[in-house]
Write a protein that holds these residues in place. Structure first.
Motif, short mmCIF file in Angstrom:
data_model
loop_
_atom_site.label_atom_id
_atom_site.label_comp_id
_atom_site.label_asym_id
_atom_site.label_seq_id
_atom_site.Cartn_x
_atom_site.Cartn_y
_atom_site.Cartn_z
N THR A 172 -18.21 13.12 -21.89
CA THR A 172 -18.12 11.88 -21.13
C THR A 172 -16.81 11.17 -21.44
O THR A 172 -16.21 11.38 -22.49
CB THR A 172 -19.30 10.95 -21.43
N HIS A 173 -16.40 10.32 -20.51
CA HIS A 173 -15.14 9.60 -20.63
C HIS A 173 -15.38 8.13 -20.30
O HIS A 173 -15.90 7.82 -19.24
CB HIS A 173 -14.11 10.18 -19.65
N ARG A 174 -15.04 7.26 -21.22
CA ARG A 174 -15.18 5.80 -21.10
C ARG A 174 -16.61 5.34 -21.39
O ARG A 174 -17.55 6.12 -21.42
CB ARG A 174 -14.69 5.28 -19.75
N GLN A 175 -16.74 4.03 -21.59
CA GLN A 175 -18.00 3.44 -22.06
C GLN A 175 -19.17 3.63 -21.08
O GLN A 175 -20.25 4.08 -21.47
CB GLN A 175 -17.81 1.97 -22.36
N LYS A 176 -18.99 3.29 -19.82
CA LYS A 176 -20.09 3.40 -18.86
C LYS A 176 -20.56 4.85 -18.75
O LYS A 176 -21.76 5.14 -18.74
CB LYS A 176 -19.65 2.89 -17.49
N GLU A 177 -19.61 5.78 -18.70
CA GLU A 177 -19.95 7.20 -18.60
C GLU A 177 -20.63 7.69 -19.87
O GLU A 177 -21.52 8.54 -19.81
CB GLU A 177 -18.69 8.01 -18.30
N ASN A 178 -20.22 7.15 -21.02
CA ASN A 178 -20.87 7.53 -22.28
C ASN A 178 -22.35 7.12 -22.26
O ASN A 178 -23.23 7.89 -22.68
CB ASN A 178 -20.20 6.85 -23.48
N ALA B 4 -17.03 11.44 -15.46
CA ALA B 4 -15.86 10.56 -15.48
C ALA B 4 -15.88 9.64 -14.27
O ALA B 4 -16.48 9.95 -13.25
CB ALA B 4 -14.58 11.39 -15.49
N SER B 5 -15.17 8.53 -14.39
CA SER B 5 -15.12 7.55 -13.31
C SER B 5 -14.32 8.05 -12.11
O SER B 5 -14.81 8.05 -11.00
CB SER B 5 -14.52 6.24 -13.84
N ALA C 34 -6.13 8.94 -18.15
CA ALA C 34 -7.44 9.53 -18.47
C ALA C 34 -7.85 10.55 -17.42
O ALA C 34 -8.37 11.63 -17.75
CB ALA C 34 -8.49 8.44 -18.60
N GLU C 35 -7.61 10.22 -16.16
CA GLU C 35 -8.00 11.14 -15.07
C GLU C 35 -7.16 12.41 -15.10
O GLU C 35 -7.68 13.51 -14.89
CB GLU C 35 -7.86 10.44 -13.73
N ASP D 250 -11.89 6.50 -10.70
CA ASP D 250 -11.59 5.40 -9.79
C ASP D 250 -10.10 5.22 -9.53
O ASP D 250 -9.72 4.50 -8.62
CB ASP D 250 -12.20 4.09 -10.29
#
Length: 95
Positions: free
Chosen positions: A85-91, A7-8, A15-16, A10
């Motif tokens: 995974t969570h979100r596009q970049k993490e996917n 996960a990000s 989501a977090e 950030d």
């Protein structure tokens, strides 16, 4: 079960909070939960307090390719049965 979350982290938002809630419950159920968080901060801290093994890979310090390399090494080291995974970049990184 060995579960890895990517996960990000950030910010501290919906989501977090969901990642933290899910991981904390999985730990309570006896699963070996680890996480790769792409930004230092509250999510990483909350996960550690919940008993999750956390690796912080600061995405502001590493290129996408370097992040991919470091995540690959971490996945080989921990050998999780499930990667969430969570979100596009993490996917993309987790695939």
């Amino acid at each position: 079960m060995k579960i890895m979350h990517i996960a990000s982290g950030d910010k501290w938002a919906g989501a977090e909070v969901q990642v933290w809630t899910l991981c904390a419950e999985l730990v309570k159920q006896g699963h070996a939960v680890s996480a790769i968080i792409l930004n230092p901060g509250r999510l990483a801290e909350q996960l550690m307090q919940a008993g999750v093994t956390v690796t912080v890979l600061d995405e502001t310090r590493f290129s996408f390719g370097k992040l991919l390399q470091k995540i690959r090494l971490e996945l080989r080291r921990t050998q999780p049965e499930v990667v969430h995974t969570h979100r596009q970049k993490e996917n993309i990184l987790g695939r």
